[in-house]
Motif scaffolding. Structure first.
Motif, PDB file in Angstrom:
ATOM      1  N   MET A 190       0.813  -1.218   0.000  1.00  0.00           N
ATOM      2  CA  MET A 190       0.000   0.000   0.000  1.00  0.00           C
ATOM      3  C   MET A 190       0.845   1.265   0.000  1.00  0.00           C
ATOM      4  O   MET A 190       0.530   2.244  -0.689  1.00  0.00           O
ATOM      5  N   ALA A 191       1.902   1.273   0.789  1.00  0.00           N
ATOM      6  CA  ALA A 191       2.716   2.483   0.903  1.00  0.00           C
ATOM      7  C   ALA A 191       3.592   2.720  -0.320  1.00  0.00           C
ATOM      8  O   ALA A 191       4.077   3.837  -0.537  1.00  0.00           O
ATOM      9  N   GLY A 192       3.821   1.689  -1.120  1.00  0.00           N
ATOM     10  CA  GLY A 192       4.640   1.832  -2.330  1.00  0.00           C
ATOM     11  C   GLY A 192       4.143   0.916  -3.415  1.00  0.00           C
ATOM     12  O   GLY A 192       4.836  -0.052  -3.776  1.00  0.00           O
ATOM     13  N   PRO A 193       2.962   1.153  -3.952  1.00  0.00           N
ATOM     14  CA  PRO A 193       2.363   0.234  -4.922  1.00  0.00           C
ATOM     15  C   PRO A 193       3.038   0.298  -6.280  1.00  0.00           C
ATOM     16  O   PRO A 193       3.632   1.312  -6.647  1.00  0.00           O
ATOM     17  N   THR A 224      -8.443   4.062  -7.632  1.00  0.00           N
ATOM     18  CA  THR A 224      -9.537   4.547  -6.783  1.00  0.00           C
ATOM     19  C   THR A 224      -9.742   3.607  -5.600  1.00  0.00           C
ATOM     20  O   THR A 224      -9.928   4.036  -4.460  1.00  0.00           O
ATOM     21  N   TRP A 225      -9.695   2.305  -5.891  1.00  0.00           N
ATOM     22  CA  TRP A 225      -9.835   1.315  -4.821  1.00  0.00           C
ATOM     23  C   TRP A 225      -8.712   1.471  -3.797  1.00  0.00           C
ATOM     24  O   TRP A 225      -8.944   1.384  -2.580  1.00  0.00           O
ATOM     25  N   LEU A 226      -7.487   1.725  -4.256  1.00  0.00           N
ATOM     26  CA  LEU A 226      -6.354   1.857  -3.354  1.00  0.00           C
ATOM     27  C   LEU A 226      -6.512   3.079  -2.454  1.00  0.00           C
ATOM     28  O   LEU A 226      -6.189   3.024  -1.254  1.00  0.00           O
ATOM     29  N   THR A 227      -7.012   4.179  -2.994  1.00  0.00           N
ATOM     30  CA  THR A 227      -7.260   5.357  -2.165  1.00  0.00           C
ATOM     31  C   THR A 227      -8.253   5.030  -1.061  1.00  0.00           C
ATOM     32  O   THR A 227      -8.071   5.416   0.104  1.00  0.00           O
ATOM     33  N   ASN A 228      -9.316   4.312  -1.417  1.00  0.00           N
ATOM     34  CA  ASN A 228     -10.309   3.905  -0.429  1.00  0.00           C
ATOM     35  C   ASN A 228      -9.664   3.014   0.640  1.00  0.00           C
ATOM     36  O   ASN A 228      -9.906   3.180   1.845  1.00  0.00           O
ATOM     37  N   ALA A 248      -0.666   9.373   7.540  1.00  0.00           N
ATOM     38  CA  ALA A 248      -0.635   9.673   6.102  1.00  0.00           C
ATOM     39  C   ALA A 248       0.528   8.951   5.428  1.00  0.00           C
ATOM     40  O   ALA A 248       0.349   8.281   4.407  1.00  0.00           O
ATOM     41  N   VAL A 249       1.709   9.080   5.998  1.00  0.00           N
ATOM     42  CA  VAL A 249       2.900   8.464   5.418  1.00  0.00           C
ATOM     43  C   VAL A 249       2.812   6.942   5.494  1.00  0.00           C
ATOM     44  O   VAL A 249       3.180   6.231   4.544  1.00  0.00           O
ATOM     45  N   ALA A 250       2.300   6.430   6.603  1.00  0.00           N
ATOM     46  CA  ALA A 250       2.247   4.984   6.807  1.00  0.00           C
ATOM     47  C   ALA A 250       1.388   4.278   5.769  1.00  0.00           C
ATOM     48  O   ALA A 250       1.674   3.145   5.385  1.00  0.00           O
TER      49      ALA A 250
END
Length: 290
Positions: A190-193, A224-228, A248-250
């Motif tokens: 998630m943090a670096g997709p 969009t899914w990843l933002t959710n 936020a960073v995590a």
């Protein structure tokens, strides 16, 4: 105290909170005019009752207009968005009961078994809309007995009238399996997709094929899914006491303003306000509403 989504918008206010007297329930009460919700989904159910104005709710099957006297029912993981359907905006009360809570009520009060869902998205039902608002009033007054009781009554009533059992899933097709694998990769990284092209290459497919498969499976493109998903993860961190900037960073946002923007457009309040409400100890007494 209600929180304004934007300090420059004195005509808007919102409060998103949990009442300890009813575990498994989130509550949102708000008035929005210019605020809009971007496409997102919830892990649990949504039961919304507009008090004034009109809310346009954009569902996969089209746009519905939620007016006073209606109840909007959205099942878990169904993508949707919303914005004002009239110049004056809309004010409403929304309940977010968890899947586990709804399943217990269905088991106790209905003949529905297995995974339950609402078969309709919106119904004209003024009495049920009043009950949705009554749950909020009871919670705001610190009346756990009333809040829990009325919640169970309204959920059971809506399930009896509009509920159904979700059919057992058939074995997923190749595209669905690819989408599910892509989802797990995005959750793990998630943090670096990876980019869409990189992800498609890893899964042995093409970018456009992956895009189509993912949207078919989850109702949203991967970004969009990843933002959710990031906002969901940020909520859990905020509830655990993590500072918004660290959260936020995590979860992969560039900085706190980036989190603030997406969080407010999915949850309805900024992350700081969300965290403050989770940290409060609710005592008997009516909340201070505009």
């Amino acid at each position: 105290m209600a929180t304004k989504p934007d300090s420059g918008r004195t005509d808007e206010w919102a409060r998103h909170w949990q009442y300890p007297g009813v575990p498994g329930l989130d509550l949102l009460r708000a008035r929005y005019v210019r605020h809009s919700f971007t496409r997102h989904s919830h892990e649990g159910y949504v039961l919304g009752a507009v008090r004034r104005g009109i809310e346009d709710v954009i569902m996969p099957e089209g746009t519905i207009q939620a007016r006073p006297g209606t109840v909007v029912m959205i099942n878990p993981e169904v993508p949707h968005a919303a914005h004002a359907g009239a110049p004056e905006g809309w004010s409403y009360a929304t309940l977010y009961p968890s899947s586990e809570l709804v399943a217990r009520i269905a088991d106790e009060q209905t003949t529905l078994r297995g995974t339950v869902a609402f078969g309709e998205t919106i119904v004209e039902d003024e009495s049920s809309a009043r009950l949705v608002r009554a749950v909020h009033r009871a919670a705001e007054e610190g009346n756990a007995l009333a809040a829990d009781s009325v919640l169970r009554v309204v959920v059971a009533r809506l399930l009896l009238r509009h509920g159904r059992t979700v059919p057992a899933r058939t074995p997923p097709a190749a595209g669905a399996r690819t989408a599910a694998t892509a989802r797990e990769v995005l959750l793990e990284r998630m943090a670096g997709p990876p980019s869409l092209e990189e992800l498609a290459h890893e899964l042995g497919t093409s970018p456009f094929a992956l895009l189509r498969a993912f949207k078919t499976a989850y109702g949203m493109p991967p970004h969009t899914w990843l933002t959710n998903a990031r906002v969901r993860a940020a909520r859990r961190l905020l509830e655990a006491g993590t500072a918004p900037a660290e959260a936020a960073v995590a979860v992969g946002f560039t900085d706190q303003p980036h989190l603030n923007r997406h969080f407010a457009r999915i949850v309805g309040v900024p992350p700081g306000a969300y965290q403050r409400e989770r940290a409060r100890t609710y005592k008997t007494g009516r909340a201070d509403w505009p």
